[in-house]
Motif scaffolding. Structure first.
Motif, PDB file in Angstrom:
ATOM      1  N   GLY A  39     -22.238 -23.668  18.798  1.00 46.07           N
ATOM      2  CA  GLY A  39     -23.406 -22.812  19.019  1.00 46.07           C
ATOM      3  C   GLY A  39     -22.949 -21.609  18.203  1.00 46.07           C
ATOM      4  N   LYS A  40     -21.621 -21.689  17.924  1.00 43.98           N
ATOM      5  CA  LYS A  40     -21.495 -20.357  17.008  1.00 43.98           C
ATOM      6  C   LYS A  40     -19.994 -20.491  16.491  1.00 43.98           C
ATOM      7  N   VAL A  41     -19.432 -19.326  15.467  1.00 40.27           N
ATOM      8  CA  VAL A  41     -17.994 -19.421  15.231  1.00 40.27           C
ATOM      9  C   VAL A  41     -17.882 -17.935  15.059  1.00 40.27           C
ATOM     10  N   ASP A  42     -16.631 -17.591  15.677  1.00 38.79           N
ATOM     11  CA  ASP A  42     -16.101 -16.178  15.777  1.00 38.79           C
ATOM     12  C   ASP A  42     -14.781 -16.121  15.218  1.00 38.79           C
ATOM     13  N   GLY A  43     -14.292 -16.904  14.824  1.00 39.52           N
ATOM     14  CA  GLY A  43     -12.774 -16.890  14.322  1.00 39.52           C
ATOM     15  C   GLY A  43     -12.729 -18.037  13.310  1.00 39.52           C
ATOM     16  N   LEU A  44     -11.677 -17.758  12.127  1.00 39.64           N
ATOM     17  CA  LEU A  44     -11.080 -18.445  11.211  1.00 39.64           C
ATOM     18  C   LEU A  44      -9.815 -18.241  11.026  1.00 39.64           C
ATOM     19  N   VAL A  45      -9.317 -19.437  10.797  1.00 34.62           N
ATOM     20  CA  VAL A  45      -7.815 -19.469  10.624  1.00 34.62           C
ATOM     21  C   VAL A  45      -7.444 -20.415   9.216  1.00 34.62           C
ATOM     22  N   ASN A  46      -7.192 -19.565   8.048  1.00 32.85           N
ATOM     23  CA  ASN A  46      -7.091 -20.220   6.716  1.00 32.85           C
ATOM     24  C   ASN A  46      -5.653 -20.847   6.853  1.00 32.85           C
ATOM     25  N   ASN A  47      -5.477 -21.826   7.356  1.00 32.73           N
ATOM     26  CA  ASN A  47      -4.039 -22.337   7.287  1.00 32.73           C
ATOM     27  C   ASN A  47      -3.649 -23.073   6.273  1.00 32.73           C
ATOM     28  N   ALA A  48      -4.420 -24.126   5.759  1.00 30.54           N
ATOM     29  CA  ALA A  48      -4.185 -25.148   4.626  1.00 30.54           C
ATOM     30  C   ALA A  48      -3.472 -24.663   3.591  1.00 30.54           C
ATOM     31  N   GLY A  49      -2.622 -25.363   2.981  1.00 30.39           N
ATOM     32  CA  GLY A  49      -1.648 -24.909   2.111  1.00 30.39           C
ATOM     33  C   GLY A  49      -0.722 -25.982   1.519  1.00 30.39           C
ATOM     34  N   VAL A  50      -0.626 -25.871   0.036  1.00 38.73           N
ATOM     35  CA  VAL A  50       0.266 -26.798  -0.407  1.00 38.73           C
ATOM     36  C   VAL A  50       1.514 -25.830  -1.009  1.00 38.73           C
ATOM     37  N   LEU A  51       2.725 -26.611  -1.124  1.00 38.06           N
ATOM     38  CA  LEU A  51       3.844 -26.251  -1.746  1.00 38.06           C
ATOM     39  C   LEU A  51       4.372 -27.142  -2.817  1.00 38.06           C
ATOM     40  N   THR A 110      -7.824 -20.101  -3.773  1.00 40.77           N
ATOM     41  CA  THR A 110      -9.326 -20.385  -3.874  1.00 40.77           C
ATOM     42  C   THR A 110      -9.814 -20.760  -2.729  1.00 40.77           C
ATOM     43  N   GLY A 111      -9.048 -21.768  -1.972  1.00 45.26           N
ATOM     44  CA  GLY A 111      -9.618 -22.229  -0.592  1.00 45.26           C
ATOM     45  C   GLY A 111      -9.582 -21.294   0.489  1.00 45.26           C
ATOM     46  N   CYS A 112      -8.705 -20.183   0.307  1.00 41.97           N
ATOM     47  CA  CYS A 112      -8.895 -19.283   1.412  1.00 41.97           C
ATOM     48  C   CYS A 112     -10.120 -18.296   0.910  1.00 41.97           C
ATOM     49  N   PHE A 113     -10.305 -18.138  -0.185  1.00 45.07           N
ATOM     50  CA  PHE A 113     -11.432 -17.314  -0.712  1.00 45.07           C
ATOM     51  C   PHE A 113     -12.940 -17.919  -0.109  1.00 45.07           C
ATOM     52  N   LEU A 114     -12.862 -19.368  -0.441  1.00 46.61           N
ATOM     53  CA  LEU A 114     -14.317 -19.971   0.037  1.00 46.61           C
ATOM     54  C   LEU A 114     -14.423 -19.889   1.440  1.00 46.61           C
ATOM     55  N   GLY A 115     -13.266 -20.084   2.208  1.00 46.73           N
ATOM     56  CA  GLY A 115     -13.350 -20.164   3.471  1.00 46.73           C
ATOM     57  C   GLY A 115     -13.746 -18.776   4.038  1.00 46.73           C
ATOM     58  N   ILE A 116     -13.505 -17.442   3.678  1.00 43.47           N
ATOM     59  CA  ILE A 116     -13.868 -16.320   3.902  1.00 43.47           C
ATOM     60  C   ILE A 116     -15.361 -16.178   3.643  1.00 43.47           C
TER      61      ILE A 116
END
Length: 253
Positions: free
Chosen positions: A80-92, A114-120
């Motif tokens: 029904g909605k989204v009110d939080g985002l956690v940009n956790n995905a990453g590679v090392l 870029t993944g963080c930017f796209l998520g925001i």
């Protein structure tokens, strides 16, 4: 009463490691979560374990604009909605800077930065539509200092902190707080891709980390919970280092 009662949060890289522990903790604290990852089997299994009324899984390659658009639709259709985002995905990737191929450097930047930017960009408007909320970006202690052997990773995590600050400034008027966590050595598959026996690295942590050990992903999850919950209502645009004291200074040997 849970700290996240009534909240709906999208977590990337949620199939294992820090993302998995964040999903588990958030559900325990009353949230509904959409788990995004490219590891479909583990992600689907975790969503099933957490319960259909509380969790769902979507395939989400954070470098794909189409996947982000689909995730935004999926979370609002399901919960029904989204009110939080956690940009956790990453590679090392471990490599000396002068030995790093361009495609390896760009691959790390593509996921982490870029993944963080796209998520925001994809999810912040939906958070605003819900009346506001939070975004937590996963940076790294290498985002506030240098570290030999991880040049691409460090560069991408420095960028995540800059992006976090700009997003906090631009989204404050929409009632969205944006912060970043900066983990040090955390015991996850990403930090130990070769599957080295933890006993073999224990001495390294005892010598380099004041608290004498690697961190646990559930400890990072607790910090992400704090930044997502109302306890941090007057905090935005900030990096939070969680590294057992690694960056505090020089310790006697």
């Amino acid at each position: 009463m849970g700290k996240l009662d009534g909240r709906v949060v999208l977590i990337t890289g949620a199939a294992r490691g820090q993302g998995e522990q964040e999903a588990r903790l958030f559900v325990a604290e009353g949230a509904k979560v959409l788990l995004g990852d490219v590891l479909d089997g583990p992600g689907e299994a975790l969503a099933k374990e957490l319960g259909e009324d509380r969790a769902a899984y979507v395939h989400l390659d954070v470098t794909s604009e189409d996947d982000w658009a689909a995730a935004g639709v999926a979370v609002t259709e399901r919960f029904g909605k989204v009110d939080g985002l956690v940009n956790n995905a990453g590679v090392l990737r471990f490599n000396a800077l002068l030995a790093t191929p361009l495609d390896e450097f760009l691959a790390v930047v593509s996921v982490n930065q870029t993944g963080c930017f796209l998520g925001i960009r994809a999810i912040a408007p939906k958070i605003a539509e819900a009346g506001g909320g939070t975004i937590v970006n996963t940076a790294s202690c290498t985002g506030v200092t240098g570290m030999a052997g991880v040049g691409a990773y460090a560069a991408s995590k420095h960028a995540v902190l800059g992006l976090t600050r700009v997003a906090a400034l631009e989204l404050a008027a929409r009632n969205i707080r944006v912060n970043a966590v900066c983990p040090g050595a955390i015991d996850t598959a990403m930090s130990n891709p070769e599957g080295v026996d933890p006993a073999a690295t224990a001495e390294l942590y005892r010598r380099s980390v004041p608290l004498g050990r690697a961190g646990r992903p559930e400890e990072v999850a607790a910090l992400v919970l704090f930044l997502t919950a109302g306890d941090s209502a007057y905090i935005t645009g900030q990096p939070f280092v969680i590294d057992g004291g690694w960056l505090a200074g020089v310790s006697p040997s």
